[in-house]
Design an enzyme around this catalytic site. Structure first.
Site, PDB file in Angstrom:
ATOM      1  N   HIS A 294       1.640  -7.115   2.421  1.00 22.00           N
ATOM      2  CA  HIS A 294       1.369  -6.730   1.025  1.00 22.00           C
ATOM      3  C   HIS A 294       0.647  -5.384   0.980  1.00 22.00           C
ATOM      4  O   HIS A 294       1.026  -4.488   0.211  1.00 22.00           O
ATOM      5  CB  HIS A 294       0.522  -7.823   0.365  1.00 22.00           C
ATOM      6  CG  HIS A 294      -0.090  -7.425  -0.932  1.00 22.00           C
ATOM      7  ND1 HIS A 294       0.454  -7.731  -2.154  1.00 22.00           N
ATOM      8  CD2 HIS A 294      -1.238  -6.731  -1.204  1.00 22.00           C
ATOM      9  CE1 HIS A 294      -0.306  -7.253  -3.118  1.00 22.00           C
ATOM     10  NE2 HIS A 294      -1.343  -6.640  -2.564  1.00 22.00           N
ATOM     11  N   GLU A 295      -0.393  -5.248   1.789  1.00 26.87           N
ATOM     12  CA  GLU A 295      -1.181  -4.006   1.774  1.00 26.87           C
ATOM     13  C   GLU A 295      -0.368  -2.816   2.280  1.00 26.87           C
ATOM     14  O   GLU A 295      -0.473  -1.707   1.751  1.00 26.87           O
ATOM     15  CB  GLU A 295      -2.454  -4.177   2.608  1.00 26.87           C
ATOM     16  CG  GLU A 295      -3.372  -5.286   2.141  1.00 26.87           C
ATOM     17  CD  GLU A 295      -3.882  -5.081   0.716  1.00 26.87           C
ATOM     18  OE1 GLU A 295      -3.780  -3.952   0.194  1.00 26.87           O
ATOM     19  OE2 GLU A 295      -4.374  -6.052   0.127  1.00 26.87           O
ATOM     20  N   HIS A 298       1.711  -1.347  -0.425  1.00 31.95           N
ATOM     21  CA  HIS A 298       1.068  -0.338  -1.277  1.00 31.95           C
ATOM     22  C   HIS A 298       1.283   1.057  -0.708  1.00 31.95           C
ATOM     23  O   HIS A 298       1.548   2.013  -1.440  1.00 31.95           O
ATOM     24  CB  HIS A 298      -0.436  -0.631  -1.393  1.00 31.95           C
ATOM     25  CG  HIS A 298      -0.765  -1.748  -2.322  1.00 31.95           C
ATOM     26  ND1 HIS A 298      -0.359  -1.787  -3.628  1.00 31.95           N
ATOM     27  CD2 HIS A 298      -1.498  -2.885  -2.130  1.00 31.95           C
ATOM     28  CE1 HIS A 298      -0.812  -2.891  -4.212  1.00 31.95           C
ATOM     29  NE2 HIS A 298      -1.499  -3.574  -3.323  1.00 31.95           N
ATOM     30  N   GLU A 374       0.574  -4.488  -7.853  1.00 32.91           N
ATOM     31  CA  GLU A 374       0.360  -5.711  -7.077  1.00 32.91           C
ATOM     32  C   GLU A 374       1.631  -6.546  -7.000  1.00 32.91           C
ATOM     33  O   GLU A 374       1.967  -7.089  -5.943  1.00 32.91           O
ATOM     34  CB  GLU A 374      -0.783  -6.528  -7.693  1.00 32.91           C
ATOM     35  CG  GLU A 374      -2.161  -5.890  -7.566  1.00 32.91           C
ATOM     36  CD  GLU A 374      -2.535  -5.611  -6.138  1.00 32.91           C
ATOM     37  OE1 GLU A 374      -2.281  -6.470  -5.267  1.00 32.91           O
ATOM     38  OE2 GLU A 374      -3.071  -4.520  -5.880  1.00 32.91           O
TER      39      GLU A 374
END
Length: 434
Positions: A294-295, A298, A374
């Protein structure tokens, strides 16, 4: 009545407009918090759709924890707003400026040394803020956080950490402020461009040195040992061409073994330095990889760069408007500066007070954008085949931190930079939870 208001001098109109808007924002925030507290009070049983992801005991713990935090936030917010109002009404800002002038005069600097007086003013203001905020911070840490099992640090450690943070802040704030004021004074007609470039350079330097030199002053960083997890992290980073150089474990992380430098982390608390009372599940290796996916999303999707661009565009706009407004004497007179027009005070008045409506609107827009980012990062992790692991990791993180999964729609829309848990789980798909 309307005519009498507009018959007031422009300085008074500015002052009352600033004060009125401040209380309008406070009342709006208080109304939103009231709505959310009503949710905490009325939702005493696990909703049917949450039955498979949260047990009754954890649900009740999180409800009571968030209710305590909300009540605390109400009183601390009321105090903060009242304090700010009294400072404005009683002329606290010009009074502190005069006090700073007296201090600089005693050490041999006259009124012509405006930058020196500005630094003394800034030090006095941050000291005042630190001391008035200390009782609230102590109560939050040693009553609320302790009650719910998130704190075991001693008062001595707490105070030592607070002093350390104050010193580090001053070591950065004072030199940067002095250089900024100097640039504004010597920059001529285009000072706002030079000031913007300077703040851009400072922000880039701080981002570069933070993880290596600043963060270790407050958290313990240890290299992640060689093994399967580190290898998997390196392989994941390599698969999307992420320039991974170091992988650290940060003490106090909400993941069981959370590498810090691999990417931006999920929100973690720096307050708890000891093992919390609450038994936490933590995340297993596959779930850690899902969170990192997920990070890394970004980064791969350009969210970090986009945020930097937005921030710098906003900074340039604000400095440009500051250049237009700094010469308006009525702005200074409105806040008690009838004779002098110090640059630092001008920055405070314009950026903090005059721009406050714009700042509120921008903050809301950035919150909306953050939630969109997100969802996109979750989708990126899902595309890497990590949907099931991210699903379970989000549930564990929510449980470990006693996050309450039910939110008032208006409160969450205004405040939540991350989507509510249920929305994220739904977006990840209907995955059977183990």
């Amino acid at each position: 009545m309307v005519e009498s208001i507009f018959d007031l001098p422009v300085e008074k109109l500015i002052f009352y407009a600033v004060l009125g808007f401040s209380w309008t924002v406070y009342l709006w925030e208080a109304y939103l918090s009231y709505r959310q507290r009503s949710i905490y009070r009325s939702t005493t049983h696990v909703p049917q759709e949450l039955g498979k992801i949260m047990d009754s005991e954890t649900f009740e713990k999180s409800r009571l924890y968030q209710l305590d935090k909300s009540n605390f936030s109400f009183w601390s917010g009321l105090y903060s707003e009242t304090e700010g109002t009294l400072i404005l009404l009683l002329g606290g800002i010009p009074l502190m400026w005069e006090l700073a002038g007296s201090v600089t005069a005693r050490i041999g600097f006259g009124s012509e040394y405006e930058i020196t007086q500005s630094l003394v003013f800034l030090t006095l203001a941050t000291l005042f803020s630190a001391f008035t905020g200390l009782p609230w911070s102590v109560y939050n840490t040693f009553v609320i956080e302790e009650k719910h099992g998130f704190n075991q640090q001693t008062l001595g450690f707490f105070l030592k950490d607070a002093v350390k943070k104050f010193i580090v802040t001053q070591c950065i704030l004072l030199p940067v402020t002095s250089l900024l004021l100097y640039i504004i004074k010597i920059g001529g007609d285009y000072f706002f461009i030079y000031a913007w470039l300077f703040t851009l350079a400072v922000s880039l330097v701080l981002v570069t040195i933070y993880a290596d030199y600043i963060a270790p002053l407050f958290d313990k960083f240890t290299p992640l040992p060689e093994g399967e997890l580190k290898t998997d992290i390196e392989d994941m980073a390599k698969s999307i061409s992420f320039p991974l150089t170091k992988v650290y474990v940060v003490e106090g992380s909400k993941l069981r073994r959370a590498p810090a430098r691999a990417a931006e982390r999920e929100d973690t608390s720096s307050e708890s330095k000891a093992k919390p009372k609450n038994k936490k599940q933590g995340c297993n290796n596959s779930e850690i990889l899902a969170v990192l996916g997920h990070e890394l999303g970004h980064w791969k999707l350009g969210h970090t760069v986009k945020n930097i661009v937005i921030s710098q565009m906003n900074s340039f706009l604000c400095f440009s408007l500051f250049a237009v407004l700094i010469g308006r004497k009525e702005l200074f007179v409105a806040f008690g500066f009838n004779v002098s027009q110090p640059t630092l005070i001008g920055l405070m008045i314009i950026f903090q007070f005059i721009f406050s409506p714009y700042n509120e609107l921008l903050s809301f827009c950035l919150t909306v954008l953050s939630r969109r980012f997100e969802f996109q990062a979750d989708a990126f992790a899902r595309g890497m085949g990590k949907a099931s692991e991210l699903y379970s990791a989000l549930i564990k993180l929510n449980k470990d931190n006693l996050g309450f999964p039910v939110a008032d729609w208006l409160f969450s829309m205004w405040h939540y930079s991350h989507p509510p848990l249920l929305e994220r789980l739904r977006a990840l798909g209907s995955i059977k939870q183990d």
